[in-house]
Scaffold this motif. Structure first.
Motif, mmCIF file in Angstrom:
data_model
loop_
_atom_site.group_PDB
_atom_site.id
_atom_site.type_symbol
_atom_site.label_atom_id
_atom_site.label_comp_id
_atom_site.label_asym_id
_atom_site.label_seq_id
_atom_site.Cartn_x
_atom_site.Cartn_y
_atom_site.Cartn_z
ATOM 1 N N ASP A 41 0.363 -0.883 -0.314
ATOM 2 C CA ASP A 41 -0.192 0.144 0.166
ATOM 3 C C ASP A 41 0.534 1.429 0.180
ATOM 4 O O ASP A 41 0.780 2.701 0.269
ATOM 5 C CB ASP A 41 -0.738 -0.134 1.312
ATOM 6 N N GLY A 42 1.691 0.786 -1.161
ATOM 7 C CA GLY A 42 2.747 2.705 -1.273
ATOM 8 C C GLY A 42 3.991 2.458 0.362
ATOM 9 O O GLY A 42 4.533 3.738 0.624
ATOM 10 N N LEU A 43 4.210 1.600 1.391
ATOM 11 C CA LEU A 43 4.960 1.803 2.282
ATOM 12 C C LEU A 43 6.042 0.971 2.048
ATOM 13 O O LEU A 43 6.290 0.318 1.170
ATOM 14 C CB LEU A 43 4.054 1.066 3.771
ATOM 15 N N GLY A 44 7.647 1.889 3.105
ATOM 16 C CA GLY A 44 8.707 1.279 2.611
ATOM 17 C C GLY A 44 8.676 0.124 3.771
ATOM 18 O O GLY A 44 8.059 0.763 5.086
ATOM 19 N N VAL A 45 9.132 -0.793 3.657
ATOM 20 C CA VAL A 45 9.969 -2.200 4.238
ATOM 21 C C VAL A 45 10.855 -0.919 5.627
ATOM 22 O O VAL A 45 11.389 -0.241 5.719
ATOM 23 C CB VAL A 45 10.726 -2.835 3.714
ATOM 24 N N ILE B 266 6.718 -8.639 7.643
ATOM 25 C CA ILE B 266 6.621 -7.377 7.254
ATOM 26 C C ILE B 266 6.374 -5.779 7.580
ATOM 27 O O ILE B 266 5.324 -5.545 7.868
ATOM 28 C CB ILE B 266 6.808 -6.897 5.677
ATOM 29 N N LEU B 267 7.631 -5.442 8.459
ATOM 30 C CA LEU B 267 6.687 -4.683 9.154
ATOM 31 C C LEU B 267 7.186 -3.078 8.386
ATOM 32 O O LEU B 267 8.314 -3.050 8.014
ATOM 33 C CB LEU B 267 7.927 -4.286 10.505
ATOM 34 N N ALA B 268 6.210 -2.205 8.022
ATOM 35 C CA ALA B 268 6.023 -1.402 6.640
ATOM 36 C C ALA B 268 5.586 -0.106 7.490
ATOM 37 O O ALA B 268 5.249 0.542 8.309
ATOM 38 C CB ALA B 268 5.598 -1.398 6.173
ATOM 39 N N GLY B 269 6.003 0.773 7.043
ATOM 40 C CA GLY B 269 5.845 2.479 7.365
ATOM 41 C C GLY B 269 6.523 3.272 5.986
ATOM 42 O O GLY B 269 6.867 3.287 4.977
ATOM 43 N N PRO B 270 6.550 4.602 6.214
ATOM 44 C CA PRO B 270 6.277 6.209 5.408
ATOM 45 C C PRO B 270 7.188 5.984 4.775
ATOM 46 O O PRO B 270 8.922 4.997 5.509
ATOM 47 C CB PRO B 270 6.082 6.810 5.462
ATOM 48 N N ASN C 162 3.784 11.436 8.797
ATOM 49 C CA ASN C 162 3.771 11.348 9.925
ATOM 50 C C ASN C 162 2.955 10.323 9.282
ATOM 51 O O ASN C 162 1.657 10.690 9.214
ATOM 52 C CB ASN C 162 3.036 11.750 10.443
ATOM 53 N N GLY C 163 2.386 8.186 9.356
ATOM 54 C CA GLY C 163 1.710 7.951 8.636
ATOM 55 C C GLY C 163 1.576 6.511 8.861
ATOM 56 O O GLY C 163 2.410 5.811 10.022
ATOM 57 N N ASP C 164 0.829 6.185 8.545
ATOM 58 C CA ASP C 164 0.765 4.806 8.891
ATOM 59 C C ASP C 164 1.179 3.522 9.173
ATOM 60 O O ASP C 164 2.722 3.581 8.532
ATOM 61 C CB ASP C 164 -0.303 3.548 7.369
ATOM 62 N N ILE C 165 2.066 3.035 10.074
ATOM 63 C CA ILE C 165 2.320 1.503 10.362
ATOM 64 C C ILE C 165 2.216 0.371 10.770
ATOM 65 O O ILE C 165 1.426 0.513 11.073
ATOM 66 C CB ILE C 165 3.859 1.917 11.537
ATOM 67 N N ARG C 166 2.721 -0.675 9.785
ATOM 68 C CA ARG C 166 1.656 -1.553 9.714
ATOM 69 C C ARG C 166 2.440 -3.459 9.613
ATOM 70 O O ARG C 166 3.900 -2.725 9.611
ATOM 71 C CB ARG C 166 0.412 -1.882 8.440
ATOM 72 N N PRO D 242 0.998 1.913 16.610
ATOM 73 C CA PRO D 242 0.472 3.341 16.807
ATOM 74 C C PRO D 242 1.815 3.691 16.305
ATOM 75 O O PRO D 242 2.834 3.028 16.481
ATOM 76 C CB PRO D 242 0.857 2.955 19.144
ATOM 77 N N HIS D 243 0.949 4.941 16.331
ATOM 78 C CA HIS D 243 2.501 6.919 15.895
ATOM 79 C C HIS D 243 1.892 7.765 16.572
ATOM 80 O O HIS D 243 0.672 7.337 16.024
ATOM 81 C CB HIS D 243 2.753 6.439 14.640
ATOM 82 N N ALA D 244 3.437 8.290 16.789
ATOM 83 C CA ALA D 244 2.768 9.905 16.572
ATOM 84 C C ALA D 244 3.733 10.672 15.838
ATOM 85 O O ALA D 244 3.698 10.031 15.346
ATOM 86 C CB ALA D 244 2.578 9.805 18.261
#
Length: 363
Positions: A251-255, A267-271, A276-280, A311-313
């Motif tokens: 979904d457009g996130l990087g590893v 796989i932990l993925a985030g911007p 400040n965006g989704d982390i999944r 969670p992220h802030a």
């Protein structure tokens, strides 16, 4: 202590002089012992499991530093950060990888516009960032796991052949049609940036935070072998392939991190950029046998499952490391996972030298 997640909190106690404290970017276990890396240090920390002091689920402390300069002949100066981003324990070794990327100076509030313009135009490459190495784990007389330059059974600390400017991996990618153009772009600008590492025998998976290409994130698959005092890239197949590329739909996130659990890859993925965006956490079911059987030099994988958002802030609490707890620590027949955060906020800190991660009971 984290207010909303106290029951799942994992307490990490560092010392004032610890190499790694709040900039956690990698984690791995050897039994009850936790290895952690940070992206602003040139070394690793080992923490022992301790009895909880509050309501946290797990507590680790009694930290010991392991400077990389004591274990390896580094390509850069001993004090230069290695920007370690990925870790994995396999076959008696602790594997580590640096980001391999360039960095750009940031603007500062106390500087004037002209000075900040100059800062923002400056690119740099710390010599130790392009590091891929395996470090022998050996138990000492007290039964504690230690990192050593050479173990008694002959295992040695080794790094991929290279110098302060390049190594065999970056040279192999220099003319790559997908990643070659991004080698000269800083990692936090969607440039080349390794942040995940998973090991399966002699084959390694390197997860890229960037670049993300038209929404596709990438894993690089390589194989290594020992030749003399160094690691070299080895052919992955009879045709001599040195690098396989796996493009993932995240979904457009990087590893941000990788971890094998049985046959599955997590796989932990985030911007990819400073957002400040989704982390999944995503799961690639059956990845290990699929990768072992694959002979395609480039493949696309969209059959991933999204397991859990984290969670992220704003500007803080960026999940950077995930690893599965050993069975003796999980306290459950189901897999449990440790998640650690870079730039922890006030809700994840206690004093100057204690930070909190999360224990995920099921992913």
């Amino acid at each position: 202590m984290p207010n909303a997640r106290t029951a799942n909190a994992v307490r990490l106690e560092f010392a004032p002089e610890s190499l790694v404290q709040s900039n956690l970017s990698g984690a791995a276990f050897t039994g009850d012992w936790l290895w952690v890396a940070g992206d602003e240090a040139c070394g690793l920390d080992r923490l022992r499991r301790l009895d909880p002091v509050g309501r946290e689920a797990l507590r680790f402390g009694e930290v010991r530093d392991f400077p990389l300069a004591e274990l390896l002949d580094l390509p850069g100066a001993p004090e230069e950060e290695a920007d370690l981003e990925g870790m994995a324990v396999a076959d008696g070794y602790l594997w580590v990888v640096g980001s391999h990327g360039l960095k750009r100076k940031n603007a500062k509030a106390e500087r004037d516009h002209a000075d900040n313009a100059k800062r923002l135009a400056k690119l740099a490459l710390d010599g130790n960032r392009r590091l891929l190495a395996c470090l022998p784990i050996e138990f000492d007389a007290k039964g504690e796991p230690c990192l050593v330059r050479q173990a008694q059974d002959g295992r040695r600390a080794l790094r991929l052949k290279g110098d302060a400017q390049s190594n065999l991996l970056t040279r192999a990618l220099a003319d790559d049609p997908h990643f070659g153009p991004y080698m000269a772009i800083p990692g936090k600008d969607n440039g080349f940036d390794i942040e995940g590492l998973a090991v399966d025998g002699r084959r390694l998976l390197l997860g890229l935070r960037g670049p993300v290409l038209r929404g596709w994130s990438a894993l690089l698959e390589i194989a290594v072998e020992t030749r003399g005092e160094q690691l070299r890239l080895a052919p992955l197949d009879e045709s001599g392939t040195l690098i396989r590329k796996h493009f993932l739909q995240l979904d457009g996130l990087g590893v941000r991190d990788l971890h094998f659990s049985g046959d599955d890859l997590y796989i932990l993925a985030g911007p990819t950029m400073v957002l400040n965006g989704d982390i999944r956490v995503f799961k690639w079911p059956g990845a290990r046998p699929l990768l072992a059987a694959n002979r395609e030099p480039v493949r696309f994988e969209s059959a991933l499952t999204e397991s859990v958002p984290l969670p992220h802030a704003r500007g803080t609490n960026r999940a950077e490391a995930i690893c599965q707890l050993p069975a003796e620590l999980s306290g459950s027949s189901k897999a449990s996972w440790l998640v650690l955060y870079d730039a922890p906020g006030a809700d994840r800190k206690e004093g100057d030298h204690t930070v909190f991660g999360d224990l995920l009971r099921q992913v």
